[in-house]
Design an enzyme around this catalytic site. Structure first.
Site, PDB file in Angstrom:
ATOM      1  CG  ASN A  21       0.653  13.794  30.595  1.00 27.74           C
ATOM      2  OD1 ASN A  21       1.555  13.608  31.374  1.00 27.74           O
ATOM      3  ND2 ASN A  21       0.740  14.572  29.545  1.00 27.74           N
TER       4      ASN A  21
ATOM      5  CD  GLN B  59      -3.357  20.671  18.740  1.00 28.04           C
ATOM      6  OE1 GLN B  59      -4.138  19.839  19.146  1.00 28.04           O
ATOM      7  NE2 GLN B  59      -2.378  21.148  19.484  1.00 28.04           N
TER       8      GLN B  59
ATOM      9  N   GLY C 153       1.029  12.847  21.526  1.00 26.92           N
ATOM     10  CA  GLY C 153       0.009  12.151  22.310  1.00 26.92           C
ATOM     11  C   GLY C 153      -1.231  12.999  22.548  1.00 26.92           C
ATOM     12  CG  ASP C 154      -5.505  14.356  22.782  1.00 23.23           C
ATOM     13  OD1 ASP C 154      -5.236  15.556  22.898  1.00 23.23           O
ATOM     14  OD2 ASP C 154      -6.649  13.918  23.025  1.00 23.23           O
TER      15      ASP C 154
ATOM     16  CB  THR D 295      -0.626  19.725  28.953  1.00 22.83           C
ATOM     17  OG1 THR D 295       0.047  19.201  27.812  1.00 22.83           O
ATOM     18  CG2 THR D 295      -1.954  20.317  28.531  1.00 22.83           C
TER      19      THR D 295
ATOM     20  CE  LYS E  78      -4.771  23.116  22.088  1.00 27.21           C
ATOM     21  NZ  LYS E  78      -4.720  21.781  22.733  1.00 27.21           N
TER      22      LYS E  78
ATOM     23  CE  LYS F 257       4.132  18.684  17.651  1.00 26.63           C
ATOM     24  NZ  LYS F 257       3.405  17.377  17.806  1.00 26.63           N
TER      25      LYS F 257
ATOM     26  CB  SER G 140       5.021  19.323  20.969  1.00 22.42           C
ATOM     27  OG  SER G 140       4.500  18.209  21.637  1.00 22.42           O
TER      28      SER G 140
ATOM     29  CE  LYS H 296      -5.668  16.228  19.432  1.00 23.47           C
ATOM     30  NZ  LYS H 296      -5.154  17.235  20.374  1.00 23.47           N
TER      31      LYS H 296
HETATM   32  N1  GLU Z   1      -2.672  16.677  22.388  1.00 20.24           N
HETATM   33  C1  GLU Z   1      -2.071  17.859  22.904  1.00 20.24           C
HETATM   34  C2  GLU Z   1      -2.961  19.040  22.627  1.00 20.24           C
HETATM   35  O1  GLU Z   1      -4.166  18.902  22.673  1.00 20.24           O
HETATM   36  C3  GLU Z   1      -0.628  18.034  22.466  1.00 20.24           C
HETATM   37  C4  GLU Z   1      -0.380  18.048  21.001  1.00 20.24           C
HETATM   38  C5  GLU Z   1       1.099  18.061  20.620  1.00 20.24           C
HETATM   39  O2  GLU Z   1       1.955  18.080  21.480  1.00 20.24           O
HETATM   40  O3  GLU Z   1       1.349  18.061  19.407  1.00 20.24           O
HETATM   41  O4  GLU Z   1      -2.552  20.140  22.410  1.00 20.24           O
END
Ligand code: GLU
Length: 448
Positions: A244, A114, A168-169, A213, A117, A93, A380, A129
């Site tokens: 965002n 990630q 997204g990112d 976020t 996190k 994810k 998410s 990612k």
């Molecule tokens: N890009 C965001 C992050 O850095 C969200 C990733 C997601 O929702 O999967 O955590």
């Protein structure tokens, strides 16, 4: 910089040797390893069973060509990436980043962050990612659509609601997720809602995902403030960025009584001492996709600064919400000099190691991105839950769940920091508690 123990230094040297030229990835790995000395002392089996080297090696790295036709019918070629880093806790994810600075080292650092996190959220999601060196700036809507469709031609082979769920990112928001989802649906012939998150509300998206976020970062900072009986009320806040994350950090900081006095984009920053107007910023950045300097053109109370750093603007709280390494030592020194007492990262790895060291040395409370910006990916995961049950929750309910998750992450980080003898060290708390969750799961699943 805290030293690494001899064993961890050896692990780090191996990572550098195996991944040459990927400075951001090395930086992200080193920061985690620096926290792990006391964990390895207590649990040597992590080292003995190779968990450190296994956790630093992505499960799969996909690099592909993306050809597309621009508005002049010229063929353009970009490079696409998906790094499926670790799936011990759940499907991969993590977001997709479209930005000209993207190369494998950026995607790997983001994928690595990630993993931890996502573990911190306590939800069943692994880490990954992806993205491309495609530059969305100045592209027409049609070009964005064609690029997304071409990107998905390859990506569709690697993702799925139970395997890998992109979102997204930077450079990828609701519009891009729409084009990506449309193409995935067309290619597979399936309405597989859970394959992407950050979707629109009429086609399986979650309420509060757009805000999550930025809101989450402010909720996290608010928990830090509560420990000393403080709140956002009356505080001056600097938020870097104007995407965002930054826009919804602005909204929530204002709702909690703070005054956001500065924001930025790649062209410079604006200062508005009376507080930045949320609606104008939304109109400028979300609808018109304009430059931040235009905010100052339209507001006599605001000024635009095209050179220098936003961190020179005096504040009580700084929320770096733009991009990696945007807050260097000079920025940290300026914040400290002007009396800033709290930094919470809305972006991924925005503070350099030297800046973090300066915050530590000067008693500035500091929350790393992997804890403070986890609200986006957590929501998410809430979107995945809604998709799996074909349900759709209210904004209020979803925001409440987000808040609970951020409060939980804060508590987990603070407790772990205490347990390991570093009270108030959220970097250590975040790294250790997430590492232990992933590592124990990897041990349980065996050598695979
Ligand atoms: N890009 C965001 C992050 O850095 C969200 C990733 C997601 O929702 O999967 O955590």
């Amino acid at each position: 910089m805290p030293e690494l123990t001899a064993e961890l230094q050896q692990e780090f040297d191996t990572v550098v040797r195996r991944n040459p030229g990927e400075a951001e990835f090395h930086q992200a790995v080193r920061e985690v390893l620096e926290s792990l000395g006391p964990v390895i002392d207590r649990r040597p089996e992590y080292l003995e069973s190779g968990i450190i080297s296994r956790i630093c090696e992505p499960n799969r790295q996909i690099i592909f060509k993306v050809n597309w036709l621009d508005d002049q019918n010229r063929v353009q070629t970009n490079r696409g990436f998906r790094v499926q880093f670790n799936s011990a806790l759940g499907p991969y994810k993590g977001g997709l980043r479209f930005h000209p600075s993207v190369y494998l080292g950026i995607i790997k650092f983001l994928g690595f962050e990630q993993v931890f996190k996502n573990a911190l959220t306590g939800m069943p999601i692994g880490g990954g990612k992806g993205g491309s060196d495609f530059d969305p700036k100045g592209k027409s809507d049609k070009e964005i659509m064609k690029f997304c469709q071409s990107f998905m031609l390859e990506l569709s082979h690697h993702i799925g609601a139970d395997t890998d769920v992109p979102a997204g990112d930077i450079g990828v928001g609701g519009r891009e997720i729409g084009y990506l989802f449309g193409q995935y649906k067309k290619l597979t012939g399936r309405y597989e809602s859970g394959v992407l998150t950050g979707k629109g509300l009429t086609w399986g998206g979650s309420r509060a995902r757009t805000e999550a976020t930025g809101y989450g970062t402010v909720f996290f900072a608010d928990e830090m403030l509560k420990l000393t009986g403080e709140s956002f009320e009356g505080k001056k806040v600097v938020v870097s960025g104007s995407g965002n994350v930054a826009i919804y950090a602005l909204e929530k900081a204002q709702q909690l009584g703070g005054t956001v006095v500065a924001m930025s984009d790649s062209g410079g920053y604006i200062v508005d001492e009376g507080g930045i107007d949320l609606e104008q910023m939304q109109e400028l950045k979300e609808i018109r996709r304009g430059r931040i300097s235009e905010y100052a053109d339209a507001n006599p109370s605001a000024r635009f600064v095209s050179d220098g750093q936003i961190w020179d603007v005096p504040c009580d709280i700084a929320l770096p919400c733009a991009t990696q390494n945007e807050l260097p030592l000079a920025g940290a020194e300026a914040l400290i000099k002007n009396g800033c007492t709290l930094v919470a990262e809305g972006a991924n790895m925005p503070s350099t190691p030297e800046a973090i060291k300066a915050f530590r040395a000067n008693g500035v409370r500091f929350a790393p991105g992997k804890a403070a910006n986890a609200g986006g990916v957590a929501t998410s995961a809430l979107e995945m839950q809604q998709n799996a049950s074909r349900d759709s929750w209210t904004f209020e309910y979803t925001e409440e769940r987000l808040k609970e998750i951020m409060v939980g992450i804060h508590a987990r980080c603070a407790e772990t920091a205490d347990e390991y003898g570093s009270p108030g060290d959220y970097v250590r708390g975040a790294n250790i508690s997430s590492f232990v969750r992933v590592a124990d799961t990897m041990l349980a699943l065996g050598v695979i």
